[in-house]
Design an enzyme around this catalytic site. Structure first.
Site, PDB file in Angstrom:
ATOM      1  N   TYR A  23      -3.987  12.946   0.540  1.00  0.00           N
ATOM      2  CA  TYR A  23      -2.618  12.800   0.037  1.00  0.00           C
ATOM      3  C   TYR A  23      -1.998  14.084  -0.509  1.00  0.00           C
ATOM      4  O   TYR A  23      -0.835  14.066  -0.907  1.00  0.00           O
ATOM      5  CB  TYR A  23      -2.581  11.724  -1.057  1.00  0.00           C
ATOM      6  CG  TYR A  23      -2.989  10.369  -0.536  1.00  0.00           C
ATOM      7  CD1 TYR A  23      -2.130   9.618   0.251  1.00  0.00           C
ATOM      8  CD2 TYR A  23      -4.247   9.842  -0.823  1.00  0.00           C
ATOM      9  CE1 TYR A  23      -2.495   8.376   0.736  1.00  0.00           C
ATOM     10  CE2 TYR A  23      -4.624   8.595  -0.340  1.00  0.00           C
ATOM     11  CZ  TYR A  23      -3.751   7.876   0.436  1.00  0.00           C
ATOM     12  OH  TYR A  23      -4.116   6.648   0.927  1.00  0.00           O
ATOM     13  N   ASN A  72       7.121   2.897   0.868  1.00  0.00           N
ATOM     14  CA  ASN A  72       5.700   3.157   1.077  1.00  0.00           C
ATOM     15  C   ASN A  72       4.993   2.170   0.170  1.00  0.00           C
ATOM     16  O   ASN A  72       4.824   2.410  -1.024  1.00  0.00           O
ATOM     17  CB  ASN A  72       5.334   4.595   0.723  1.00  0.00           C
ATOM     18  CG  ASN A  72       3.869   4.886   0.969  1.00  0.00           C
ATOM     19  OD1 ASN A  72       3.061   3.978   1.143  1.00  0.00           O
ATOM     20  ND2 ASN A  72       3.517   6.162   0.967  1.00  0.00           N
ATOM     21  N   HIS A  78      -0.468  -3.750   4.105  1.00  0.00           N
ATOM     22  CA  HIS A  78      -1.431  -4.429   4.956  1.00  0.00           C
ATOM     23  C   HIS A  78      -1.727  -5.857   4.493  1.00  0.00           C
ATOM     24  O   HIS A  78      -2.491  -6.563   5.143  1.00  0.00           O
ATOM     25  CB  HIS A  78      -2.736  -3.621   4.995  1.00  0.00           C
ATOM     26  CG  HIS A  78      -2.489  -2.143   5.070  1.00  0.00           C
ATOM     27  ND1 HIS A  78      -1.921  -1.538   6.172  1.00  0.00           N
ATOM     28  CD2 HIS A  78      -2.674  -1.162   4.164  1.00  0.00           C
ATOM     29  CE1 HIS A  78      -1.796  -0.236   5.939  1.00  0.00           C
ATOM     30  NE2 HIS A  78      -2.246   0.010   4.726  1.00  0.00           N
ATOM     31  N   ASP A  85       8.981 -10.475   3.507  1.00  0.00           N
ATOM     32  CA  ASP A  85      10.045 -11.472   3.353  1.00  0.00           C
ATOM     33  C   ASP A  85      11.205 -10.919   2.528  1.00  0.00           C
ATOM     34  O   ASP A  85      12.370 -11.182   2.825  1.00  0.00           O
ATOM     35  CB  ASP A  85       9.509 -12.748   2.709  1.00  0.00           C
ATOM     36  CG  ASP A  85       8.643 -13.571   3.648  1.00  0.00           C
ATOM     37  OD1 ASP A  85       8.632 -13.299   4.869  1.00  0.00           O
ATOM     38  OD2 ASP A  85       7.971 -14.500   3.151  1.00  0.00           O
ATOM     39  N   HIS A  98       4.369   6.280   5.435  1.00  0.00           N
ATOM     40  CA  HIS A  98       2.982   6.422   4.971  1.00  0.00           C
ATOM     41  C   HIS A  98       2.633   7.898   5.031  1.00  0.00           C
ATOM     42  O   HIS A  98       2.881   8.560   6.049  1.00  0.00           O
ATOM     43  CB  HIS A  98       2.017   5.619   5.842  1.00  0.00           C
ATOM     44  CG  HIS A  98       2.236   4.157   5.753  1.00  0.00           C
ATOM     45  ND1 HIS A  98       1.772   3.407   4.698  1.00  0.00           N
ATOM     46  CD2 HIS A  98       2.922   3.307   6.561  1.00  0.00           C
ATOM     47  CE1 HIS A  98       2.140   2.147   4.869  1.00  0.00           C
ATOM     48  NE2 HIS A  98       2.845   2.061   5.989  1.00  0.00           N
ATOM     49  N   ILE A  99       2.067   8.408   3.966  1.00  0.00           N
ATOM     50  CA  ILE A  99       1.714   9.822   3.883  1.00  0.00           C
ATOM     51  C   ILE A  99       0.592  10.150   4.866  1.00  0.00           C
ATOM     52  O   ILE A  99       0.643  11.152   5.570  1.00  0.00           O
ATOM     53  CB  ILE A  99       1.310  10.184   2.432  1.00  0.00           C
ATOM     54  CG1 ILE A  99       2.529  10.001   1.509  1.00  0.00           C
ATOM     55  CG2 ILE A  99       0.767  11.609   2.350  1.00  0.00           C
ATOM     56  CD1 ILE A  99       2.203  10.018   0.030  1.00  0.00           C
ATOM     57  N   SER A 100      -0.410   9.288   4.933  1.00  0.00           N
ATOM     58  CA  SER A 100      -1.513   9.496   5.867  1.00  0.00           C
ATOM     59  C   SER A 100      -1.226   8.738   7.166  1.00  0.00           C
ATOM     60  O   SER A 100      -0.348   7.873   7.218  1.00  0.00           O
ATOM     61  CB  SER A 100      -2.826   9.001   5.257  1.00  0.00           C
ATOM     62  OG  SER A 100      -2.810   7.587   5.114  1.00  0.00           O
ATOM     63  N   ARG A 109      -6.253  -0.903   7.891  1.00  0.00           N
ATOM     64  CA  ARG A 109      -4.981  -0.235   7.596  1.00  0.00           C
ATOM     65  C   ARG A 109      -4.074  -0.114   8.834  1.00  0.00           C
ATOM     66  O   ARG A 109      -2.943   0.317   8.727  1.00  0.00           O
ATOM     67  CB  ARG A 109      -5.226   1.169   7.045  1.00  0.00           C
ATOM     68  CG  ARG A 109      -5.920   1.194   5.712  1.00  0.00           C
ATOM     69  CD  ARG A 109      -5.991   2.626   5.188  1.00  0.00           C
ATOM     70  NE  ARG A 109      -6.913   2.757   4.102  1.00  0.00           N
ATOM     71  CZ  ARG A 109      -6.617   2.514   2.821  1.00  0.00           C
ATOM     72  NH1 ARG A 109      -5.409   2.119   2.487  1.00  0.00           N
ATOM     73  NH2 ARG A 109      -7.536   2.674   1.888  1.00  0.00           N
TER      74      ARG A 109
END
Length: 138
Positions: A23, A72, A78, A85, A98-100, A109
């Site tokens: 990260y 994020n 997940h 909703d 998502h950073i990764s 994931r």
């Protein structure tokens, strides 16, 4: 002036400290200041919570008056049908970040409940993904 919410989920308050190999070393608060300087004509708002309900409340609060939501949701991506909703219930469009690269990590994931509720997803580009999402909305 466009109003955009950046909504970060659980454990993202530890950016800069948490798994720097994945990260990075920068806190989100420091990065958010850079974003505000980069986009002075955009009204950027930031909210982070480790609590799913607080994130849902923030989507409800901003989801009819803002121009975009950048989400994020961390691990909730997940697992949370409730966040999906909430995104469906509002009119403000969202982009998932998502950073990764979640597709290069553990199998659990690879699926996000949020993706089909969002205009698009940016993953694996580090913090730069937030900047790209802002550019989409402006």
């Amino acid at each position: 002036m466009k109003k955009i919410l950046i909504l970060n989920g659980p454990n993202l308050n530890l950016l800069g400290k948490r798994e720097p190999g994945v990260y990075g070393n920068q806190s989100f608060e420091d990065y958010f200041e850079e974003l505000k300087n980069l986009f002075p004509d955009t009204e950027l708002h930031y909210f982070q919570s480790n609590h799913e309900g607080a994130m849902i409340d923030k989507i409800h609060e901003t989801g009819f008056s803002f121009d975009g939501i950048i989400i994020n949701a961390g691990g909730y991506s997940h697992t949370s049908i409730a966040l999906a909703d909430a995104l469906s219930a509002v009119t403000t469009p969202a982009v998932e970040v998502h950073i990764s690269n979640i597709h290069a990590r553990e199998v659990y994931r690879h699926h996000s409940y949020l993706t089909d509720r969002c205009k698009g997803m940016i993953c694996g580009l580090g913090m730069k993904g937030y900047e790209m999402a802002i550019r989409y909305f402006i």
